[in-house]
Scaffold this active site. Structure first.
Site, PDB file in Angstrom:
ATOM      1  N   HIS A  61     -16.226 -78.594  87.009  1.00 16.06           N
ATOM      2  CA  HIS A  61     -17.059 -77.397  87.117  1.00 16.06           C
ATOM      3  C   HIS A  61     -17.024 -76.556  85.845  1.00 16.06           C
ATOM      4  O   HIS A  61     -17.988 -75.858  85.539  1.00 16.06           O
ATOM      5  CB  HIS A  61     -16.635 -76.569  88.325  1.00 16.06           C
ATOM      6  CG  HIS A  61     -17.112 -77.139  89.622  1.00 16.06           C
ATOM      7  ND1 HIS A  61     -18.157 -76.603  90.335  1.00 16.06           N
ATOM      8  CD2 HIS A  61     -16.688 -78.223  90.317  1.00 16.06           C
ATOM      9  CE1 HIS A  61     -18.361 -77.322  91.424  1.00 16.06           C
ATOM     10  NE2 HIS A  61     -17.488 -78.307  91.442  1.00 16.06           N
ATOM     11  N   ASP A  62     -15.934 -76.618  85.107  1.00 18.14           N
ATOM     12  CA  ASP A  62     -15.875 -75.915  83.827  1.00 18.14           C
ATOM     13  C   ASP A  62     -16.626 -76.686  82.746  1.00 18.14           C
ATOM     14  O   ASP A  62     -17.460 -76.136  82.039  1.00 18.14           O
ATOM     15  CB  ASP A  62     -14.420 -75.704  83.410  1.00 18.14           C
ATOM     16  CG  ASP A  62     -14.298 -74.873  82.146  1.00 18.14           C
ATOM     17  OD1 ASP A  62     -14.885 -73.776  82.088  1.00 18.14           O
ATOM     18  OD2 ASP A  62     -13.610 -75.313  81.207  1.00 18.14           O
ATOM     19  N   GLY A  74     -19.259 -75.613  77.614  1.00 20.39           N
ATOM     20  CA  GLY A  74     -18.633 -76.839  78.070  1.00 20.39           C
ATOM     21  C   GLY A  74     -17.198 -76.629  78.513  1.00 20.39           C
ATOM     22  O   GLY A  74     -16.886 -75.669  79.234  1.00 20.39           O
ATOM     23  N   ASP A  76     -14.459 -75.155  77.998  1.00 21.18           N
ATOM     24  CA  ASP A  76     -13.899 -74.038  77.228  1.00 21.18           C
ATOM     25  C   ASP A  76     -13.104 -73.045  78.061  1.00 21.18           C
ATOM     26  O   ASP A  76     -12.599 -72.051  77.552  1.00 21.18           O
ATOM     27  CB  ASP A  76     -15.014 -73.296  76.491  1.00 21.18           C
ATOM     28  CG  ASP A  76     -16.038 -72.660  77.429  1.00 21.18           C
ATOM     29  OD1 ASP A  76     -15.971 -72.896  78.660  1.00 21.18           O
ATOM     30  OD2 ASP A  76     -16.927 -71.930  76.934  1.00 21.18           O
ATOM     31  N   SER A  78     -14.341 -71.130  80.430  1.00 24.22           N
ATOM     32  CA  SER A  78     -15.120 -69.946  80.801  1.00 24.22           C
ATOM     33  C   SER A  78     -15.061 -69.670  82.295  1.00 24.22           C
ATOM     34  O   SER A  78     -15.199 -68.530  82.728  1.00 24.22           O
ATOM     35  CB  SER A  78     -16.575 -70.108  80.358  1.00 24.22           C
ATOM     36  OG  SER A  78     -17.215 -71.168  81.059  1.00 24.22           O
ATOM     37  N   ASP A 191     -14.751 -77.956 101.315  1.00 27.47           N
ATOM     38  CA  ASP A 191     -14.436 -76.714 102.018  1.00 27.47           C
ATOM     39  C   ASP A 191     -15.684 -75.957 102.449  1.00 27.47           C
ATOM     40  O   ASP A 191     -15.617 -75.144 103.371  1.00 27.47           O
ATOM     41  CB  ASP A 191     -13.596 -75.794 101.121  1.00 27.47           C
ATOM     42  CG  ASP A 191     -12.189 -76.326 100.903  1.00 27.47           C
ATOM     43  OD1 ASP A 191     -11.728 -77.128 101.726  1.00 27.47           O
ATOM     44  OD2 ASP A 191     -11.568 -75.945  99.901  1.00 27.47           O
ATOM     45  N   THR A 205      -9.123 -91.299 102.720  1.00 25.90           N
ATOM     46  CA  THR A 205      -7.850 -90.641 102.987  1.00 25.90           C
ATOM     47  C   THR A 205      -7.389 -90.002 101.681  1.00 25.90           C
ATOM     48  O   THR A 205      -7.097 -90.709 100.722  1.00 25.90           O
ATOM     49  CB  THR A 205      -6.804 -91.653 103.478  1.00 25.90           C
ATOM     50  OG1 THR A 205      -7.315 -92.299 104.652  1.00 25.90           O
ATOM     51  CG2 THR A 205      -5.504 -90.959 103.822  1.00 25.90           C
ATOM     52  N   ASP A 210      -7.749 -94.599  95.530  1.00 30.08           N
ATOM     53  CA  ASP A 210      -8.043 -96.000  95.794  1.00 30.08           C
ATOM     54  C   ASP A 210      -9.531 -96.207  96.030  1.00 30.08           C
ATOM     55  O   ASP A 210     -10.346 -95.314  95.803  1.00 30.08           O
ATOM     56  CB  ASP A 210      -7.201 -96.521  96.971  1.00 30.08           C
ATOM     57  CG  ASP A 210      -7.499 -95.794  98.285  1.00 30.08           C
ATOM     58  OD1 ASP A 210      -8.500 -95.050  98.347  1.00 30.08           O
ATOM     59  OD2 ASP A 210      -6.736 -95.990  99.245  1.00 30.08           O
TER      60      ASP A 210
END
Length: 354
Positions: A61-62, A74, A76, A78, A191, A205, A210
């Site tokens: 996500h960063d 990118g 960094d 942020s 979530d 799992t 795997d």
């Protein structure tokens, strides 16, 4: 400490940040060794659990917050420094809990590590307790971020395959590399896709790196683990697991289906392709010539003797064969009753009543 207090602490991070007073030296790896040890012992605690899953998710996500069209820094950091802005992005929903978990460790060590290096170090270390995971290369020396990432750069699970491939192609990733990055879903959970069941694993799992994710996503979907009709979710085949729409479609698209199928039966290949793909992700927006290789800080994860199998009660006839050039191989079926996978214990669960 309550979740609310931790989240408030994280949202206050920009107020207490201080820019490094001098450039990092070649001794940066020695300087970061105590940071790595602290994370390994006191954040991850030798478990491939919720803290590890969150730190690995944060890498993506960063780093993906960069575009040749709209800019962005990118990999960094942020997402930490400008968390008040970036946590408001819809695609970053749920990362407030991740930053609440990691934030105190960054505050503790911010004098010696930039936010960009912290995100990448924590993400690389997160795999150390996940059996079967590869060791990911880590380089240090990223400067502090200058601005928040632009919005709408993180792919969403309801995006089409065309949209996902185009987004990654804009920063230099080919379709096989995208599937390699999705190996992270083998130890991940959702979530917010279905908020009624936080911590639901993705078709697998979630404590072993795997091939289950690549096998299970190709099984015919028959149920929802919680409520139906959630954006970005389709029916899964194993009770207690959640299937992302984007995973479902990438597994069946002719541009990516054969890579998906290869990983389903070849765990070493899956691991060997993930490591360079995630390292490439960690360099987005950075000049590698300005960085120092500190990979010695990253322990080798435990080995895994993976035997690809269908879940109990599932067989080759349940596979939706999608690779146009090779049939899906017949695999043994795990013995026992149908699986009912439990939710991932949440990292903040011990603090909810404090």
């Amino acid at each position: 400490m309550s979740i609310r207090k931790l989240t408030a602490l994280v949202l206050a991070l920009p107020l207490v940040f201080a820019a490094p007073s001098k450039r990092q030296t070649p001794a940066i790896c020695s300087t970061l060794a105590p940071v790595a040890q602290d994370l390994l012992e006191n954040l991850f605690g030798g478990e491939c659990g919720d803290s590890a899953h969150g730190a690995l998710r944060l890498i993506f996500h960063d780093a993906i917050g960069i575009s040749p069209v709209v800019g962005g820094g990118g990999a960094d950091g942020s997402i930490i420094t400008f968390n008040e802005t970036e946590l408001a992005f819809e695609a970053n929903d749920g990362l407030d809990d991740v930053l609440a978990d990691l934030g105190p460790f960054f505050l503790k060590h911010q004098a010696v590590i930039s936010s960009g290096d912290f995100v990448q170090l924590a993400g690389a270390l997160s795999l150390a307790a996940c059996p079967g995971a590869p060791k990911v290369q880590f380089v240090a020396g990223r400067p502090p971020p200058l601005a928040p990432s632009p919005n709408f750069l993180v792919p969403e699970p309801f995006n089409t395959t065309d949209q996902i491939l185009e987004r990654f192609a804009s920063v230099g990733f080919a379709p096989p590399e995208i599937i390699a990055l999705l190996s992270s879903h083998s130890i991940a959970g959702a979530d917010t896709v279905d908020p009624t069941i936080p911590g639901t694993p993705f078709d697998t799992t979630p404590s072993v790196y795997d091939t289950n994710i690549f096998i299970d996503v190709l099984l015919k979907g028959t149920l929802f683990p919680g409520t139906s009709g959630n954006q970005g979710e389709v029916e899964t085949a194993v009770n207690g697991t959640l299937r992302l729409q984007s995973d479902f479609e990438l597994a069946r698209d002719p541009r990516t289906a054969c890579t998906w199928q290869e990983f389903a039966t070849n765990q070493p290949l899956m691991a060997s392709q993930f490591a360079p793909a995630v390292f490439k992700l960690s360099l987005l927006g950075q000049n590698i010539n300005d960085l120092t290789d500190c990979s010695e800080l990253i322990p080798q994860p435990p080995a895994l003797k993976d035997v690809p199998e269908f879940p109990p009660g599932q067989f080759l006839s349940d596979i939706q064969d999608s690779c146009p050039t090779a049939r899906f191989p017949d695999l043994p079926t795990q013995p026992g009753p149908p699986l009912d996978v439990a939710p991932i214990p949440q990292a903040d669960s011990d603090d909810e009543d404090s």
